[in-house]
Design an enzyme around this catalytic site. Structure first.
Site, PDB file in Angstrom:
ATOM      1  CB  CYS A  91      35.400  67.582  22.539  1.00  0.00           C
ATOM      2  SG  CYS A  91      34.271  67.998  21.243  1.00  0.00           S
TER       3      CYS A  91
HETATM    4  N1  SAJ Z   1      34.461  71.858  32.115  1.00  0.00           N
HETATM    5  C1  SAJ Z   1      34.922  71.992  33.415  1.00  0.00           C
HETATM    6  N2  SAJ Z   1      35.744  73.048  33.714  1.00  0.00           N
HETATM    7  C2  SAJ Z   1      36.121  73.959  32.761  1.00  0.00           C
HETATM    8  C3  SAJ Z   1      35.652  73.788  31.443  1.00  0.00           C
HETATM    9  C4  SAJ Z   1      34.820  72.736  31.142  1.00  0.00           C
HETATM   10  O1  SAJ Z   1      34.606  71.185  34.294  1.00  0.00           O
HETATM   11  O2  SAJ Z   1      36.850  74.896  33.085  1.00  0.00           O
HETATM   12  C5  SAJ Z   1      33.619  70.706  31.774  1.00  0.00           C
HETATM   13  C6  SAJ Z   1      32.292  71.085  31.151  1.00  0.00           C
HETATM   14  O3  SAJ Z   1      31.307  71.223  32.139  1.00  0.00           O
HETATM   15  C7  SAJ Z   1      32.012  69.875  30.264  1.00  0.00           C
HETATM   16  C8  SAJ Z   1      33.397  69.443  29.816  1.00  0.00           C
HETATM   17  O4  SAJ Z   1      34.310  69.970  30.790  1.00  0.00           O
HETATM   18  O5  SAJ Z   1      31.432  68.824  30.999  1.00  0.00           O
HETATM   19  C9  SAJ Z   1      33.767  69.940  28.428  1.00  0.00           C
HETATM   20  O6  SAJ Z   1      33.513  71.311  28.430  1.00  0.00           O
HETATM   21  P1  SAJ Z   1      33.979  72.257  27.193  1.00  0.00           P
HETATM   22  O7  SAJ Z   1      33.674  73.658  27.577  1.00  0.00           O
HETATM   23  O8  SAJ Z   1      35.358  71.929  26.805  1.00  0.00           O
HETATM   24  O9  SAJ Z   1      32.923  71.886  26.096  1.00  0.00           O
HETATM   25  P2  SAJ Z   1      33.041  71.031  24.780  1.00  0.00           P
HETATM   26  O10 SAJ Z   1      33.222  69.594  25.040  1.00  0.00           O
HETATM   27  O11 SAJ Z   1      31.888  71.468  23.937  1.00  0.00           O
HETATM   28  O12 SAJ Z   1      34.388  71.535  24.134  1.00  0.00           O
HETATM   29  C10 SAJ Z   1      34.379  72.275  22.950  1.00  0.00           C
HETATM   30  C11 SAJ Z   1      35.593  71.733  22.312  1.00  0.00           C
HETATM   31  N3  SAJ Z   1      35.683  72.025  20.916  1.00  0.00           N
HETATM   32  C12 SAJ Z   1      36.195  71.026  20.128  1.00  0.00           C
HETATM   33  O13 SAJ Z   1      36.540  69.959  20.556  1.00  0.00           O
HETATM   34  C13 SAJ Z   1      36.305  71.321  18.726  1.00  0.00           C
HETATM   35  C14 SAJ Z   1      36.837  72.274  22.993  1.00  0.00           C
HETATM   36  O14 SAJ Z   1      37.988  72.072  22.176  1.00  0.00           O
HETATM   37  C15 SAJ Z   1      36.746  73.730  23.283  1.00  0.00           C
HETATM   38  O15 SAJ Z   1      37.912  74.120  24.031  1.00  0.00           O
HETATM   39  C16 SAJ Z   1      35.530  73.997  24.121  1.00  0.00           C
HETATM   40  O16 SAJ Z   1      34.411  73.641  23.286  1.00  0.00           O
HETATM   41  C17 SAJ Z   1      35.455  75.441  24.564  1.00  0.00           C
HETATM   42  O17 SAJ Z   1      36.522  76.100  24.563  1.00  0.00           O
HETATM   43  O18 SAJ Z   1      34.396  75.842  25.011  1.00  0.00           O
END
Ligand code: SAJ
Length: 423
Positions: free
Chosen positions: A259
């Site tokens: 995503c």
């Molecule tokens: N990450 C960071 N710092 C942060 C948050 C995440 O480095 O503060 C990294 C994570 O380790 C990962 C990547 O970014 O490698 C993405 O992390 P994520 O928590 O956004 O996880 P995703 O990709 O599963 O995102 C999903 C997404 N949902 C959809 O696309 C429908 C995103 O929109 C959500 O915001 C996210 O979950 C969420 O909120 O947890």
């Protein structure tokens, strides 16, 4: 209703289970026969406790199939196929095109086609509608088309497909309304109709780009504060006490997943076609993509402090998935970190309790026992059980915490060096 879900992955499989549980006659379609066979046996191909439970719960109720025949008798057809980018970060809409091409021959008057896959604004009208109209039917007059962007947070126990609010936008008012009614029939949360399908396509891109730029912001702050000897986690903790207009994000060894690491490119590339250059979004992507190298340089600095170099050092890699407590490795920064370390002559000892395909050992303790330093790339809850005293006794000299989630003070107390991202 008769519902057909095309694509039984992280998005389609939970949705198909929910539709079946809510009483719709649901058929899940997938090109992967193994996935279809597993679902019909009540087994999830994705390692996720809640999803495994949901799939088992609809065994014999949710029908999975490879053949698209069920489309002909569907009231609603939902497309939940991947929308990746290629190695040049160009959007790859092949799965979406193929899904629309599979639908067209079976399309009937009165049906509603919903695209859930993340797409750039304009995709439904410019790509999906023309392909669906190869059926000879007219979008709008003969069948409805809408976009309801998927919202799912893999591994999240609180927010799941049954209770996450959604937005939807159709090619006309009727499509929008029918789409909203369908999602209201399965989701116990606010379903917000938007004024256009492009607005709905733009919502998802904006949500995820918002997250990417905020993570890039924290990654840049971490690199600055690191040089200033400031612990960024302490600063975020402080800033988070502000009850309004601050939203914590966290620095890390990189941004992965299908995503956040991907969606911004959909907008960046599409905007080029209408003559706009997203400098800020592109810079944020560059900052985030630089974090694996920054992490490896940190490893190098720590080893130099120990009078060692990366070459020849046994380095334990904890976690290869893109984030903690999931088994998904797509776009994971861990792979670039491992590649760079191997290029510099490290001997890697890999352990991930969720994605075992890349493991070179079978337990956390075995990884610790065979390594001289540890690099954490995913914040799996299992790693919190690490016994720092035993790790030090086993000869671990330093911990590089790429997710800033281990106990820095305990590691220091046990005589090991600790280096996090910005701390
Ligand atoms: N990450 C960071 N710092 C942060 C948050 C995440 O480095 O503060 C990294 C994570 O380790 C990962 C990547 O970014 O490698 C993405 O992390 P994520 O928590 O956004 O996880 P995703 O990709 O599963 O995102 C999903 C997404 N949902 C959809 O696309 C429908 C995103 O929109 C959500 O915001 C996210 O979950 C969420 O909120 O947890």
């Amino acid at each position: 209703m008769n519902v057909v879900i095309i694509g039984l992955g992280y998005v389609g499989l939970p949705l198909a289970c929910l539709c079946a549980r809510k009483g719709h006659k649901t058929t899940g379609l997938d090109i992967n026969e193994e996935i279809v066979d597993k679902v019909n046996r009540g087994v999830s191909h994705i390692k996720d406790a809640a999803l495994e439970h949901a799939v088992a719960g609809v065994k014999g109720v949710l029908k999975a199939d490879v053949s698209p025949d069920a489309i002909a008798t569907a009231d609603v057809i939902v497309v939940c196929v991947p929308t990746p980018v290629d190695e040049l970060h160009h959007p790859d809409l092949t799965p979406v095109r193929k899904a629309c091409e599979a639908i067209a021959p079976h399309l009937k008057k009165g049906q509603l086609v919903v695209i859930e896959s993340t797409i750039y604004p304009g995709t439904v009208e410019e790509i999906c509608v023309p392909l669906l109209q190869k059926s000879g039917l007219r979008a709008g007059t003969d069948f409805g088309v809408a976009h309801c962007p998927e919202r799912i947070d893999p591994g999240n126990q609180k927010w799941h497909v049954g209770n996450i609010p959604r937005v939807c936008g159709g090619i006309d008012a009727s499509s929008t309304e029918r789409c909203a009614q369908f999602y209201r029939s399965i989701i116990d949360a606010e379903i917000t109709p938007l004024k256009s399908v492009k607005a709905a396509e733009a919502v998802k891109i904006m949500e995820n780009t918002f997250r990417d730029v905020n993570i890039a912001f924290m990654n840049e702050m971490a690199r600055s504060f690191d040089k200033a000897g400031i612990d960024i986690i302490e600063v975020i903790r402080g800033a988070s006490t502000k009850p309004f207009s601050f939203l914590a994000h966290y620095p890390g060894c990189g941004v992965g997943g299908h995503c956040i690491a991907v969606d911004p490119y959909y907008l960046i590339e599409k905007a080029k076609s209408y003559g706009f250059d997203h400098q800020f979004l592109s810079l944020a992507r560059k900052i985030n993509n630089d974090m694996p190298l920054y992490t490896v340089d940190m490893v190098n600095d720590v080893l130099n402090k120990l009078g060692k170099s990366i070459k020849g050092t046994r380095i334990g890699i904890l976690g290869v998935t893109y984030k903690g407590n999931v088994d998904d490795t797509r776009e994971s920064p861990a792979f670039e970190i491992m590649h760079l370390l191997k290029e510099r002559g490290a001997q890697l000892v890999v352990f991930d309790p969720h994605a075992t395909t890349h493991n070179s050992v079978t337990s956390l303790n075995e990884c610790i026992g065979k390594s001289e330093i540890i690099v954490v790339c995913a914040n799996h809850r299992e790693f919190l059980q690490m016994n720092y005293e035993l790790a030090a006794k086993a000869g671990i000299k330093a911990v590089i915490d790429g997710r800033n989630f281990l106990d820095k003070d305990a590691i220091l107390r046990n005589g090991m060096l600790y280096k996090g991202i910005g701390r």
